[in-house]
Write an enzyme that holds these catalytic residues in place. Sequence first.
Site, short mmCIF file in Angstrom:
data_model
loop_
_atom_site.label_atom_id
_atom_site.label_comp_id
_atom_site.label_asym_id
_atom_site.label_seq_id
_atom_site.Cartn_x
_atom_site.Cartn_y
_atom_site.Cartn_z
N ASP A 6 72.62 23.31 64.13
CA ASP A 6 71.91 23.16 65.39
C ASP A 6 72.93 22.88 66.49
OD1 ASP A 6 70.23 22.67 67.47
OD2 ASP A 6 69.15 21.02 66.52
N ASP A 102 69.53 28.67 69.18
CA ASP A 102 70.63 27.73 68.93
C ASP A 102 70.53 27.06 67.55
OD1 ASP A 102 68.51 25.98 69.49
OD2 ASP A 102 69.89 24.48 70.28
N GLU A 103 69.80 27.69 66.65
CA GLU A 103 69.70 27.13 65.29
C GLU A 103 69.81 28.23 64.25
OE1 GLU A 103 66.34 24.42 64.60
OE2 GLU A 103 66.24 24.26 66.78
MG LIG Z 1 69.94 22.42 69.67
#
Ligand SMILES: [Mg+2]
Length: 385
Positions: A6, A102-103
């Site tokens: 993350d 974003d993961e």
């Molecule tokens: Mg994040």
Amino acid sequence: MILHIDMDAFFASIEQAVNPNLKGKPLIVGSRGNKNHTVVCAASYEAKRLGIDSGMPTKQAFLICPQAEFIAADSAKYVYTSEAIFEMLYRFDPNPQYVSIDEFQLDLRDSKEYVKICKSIRDWVTKKFNITCSIGIAKNCLLAKLASKLNKPDGVCILDKKNLKPTLKAVNVSKLTGVGKATLEQLNNLGIYTCLDLYNKDQGFLNTHFGKVGFNLFWSLHGLDSFELNPQVNQPKSIGHSYTLNRATNNQELILDWIRLLSEMVSVRLRKNNLSAKTISFWYSKDKDFKGITRQKTFQIPTNNGQDIYERTARIWLKIAPNRPFLRALGVSASLFEEPQKSLLKEIQRREDLAYLMDKINQKYGDWTLLPAQLIKIYNPGKTI
Ligand SMILES: [Mg+2]
């Protein structure tokens, strides 16, 4: 083990990396350019510490911190960075998963090197983009995602048998993925506040109160030894690409060329994921607002070959084509997946081998180093697709 990666305050960190003047300062990335009339799309850790967070109206954020820096979101930058990170992950897992921009998740079931891999990923991200990420490691997706939040920013957390219970005790149940507002209220009403409270309930109880969600939560929390990952959970349900043309057209040749290009892009991704698809969908829109029409067809024999996907999509399209509608945007996607089987027909075998060979060459020398001749008309190097 599953690795959940993350990125830390992704959009804000990228802006700070690109513009060092913003480093160390509370920074608000707004969804739109008007700093007083938009919402916070991302906040730097300096801003988060003051209580500013995504989703908050910027007006409110500037009341908390009038001197905060403001910048409008630039999605091209974030997508570029996200895709570069995703590409890098293929070094460690042939089938990395995009959880969100974003993961990412890696399935490292077959590797004991996860601590080393973790370090390589974090080093690469920092060196390449000057930003950081947090990584959670656990036996399943839910726990790995939870773990990634526990030592943020720039931290790693491994959940194993030894630390599972004490960790769950310290974490509010609202942190679990899938626990939204309504579920949280229901959990609290049943006296469940921490993840350990939930862990201590038996399966029947959770089933009665939460149905399938309860069943999944139970097995994810207790899954350290017995939880067999359901591979289908990790698999994409469909793979597709679409394109918006500069202006609407009903030029058949041009439309077919675009279908060919999109089919080729879909086929590359299918092969990368080691999938073959039976259902092909064609989507088109007459204007750019994307309210489109979809037509799909399921075929007997699954495929991941660009030429096949093109021919199948073209068949769908040609049924619509007699009306010669104008198209502004179009898309091709594949679903109903199976594992690819080697064909017994020599001719088809040769075509399959060729496709895999082209993938290898394009991977080494760059996308579209080799491409079907039909595409030369619409694809010129240097133009991003
Ligand atoms: Mg994040």
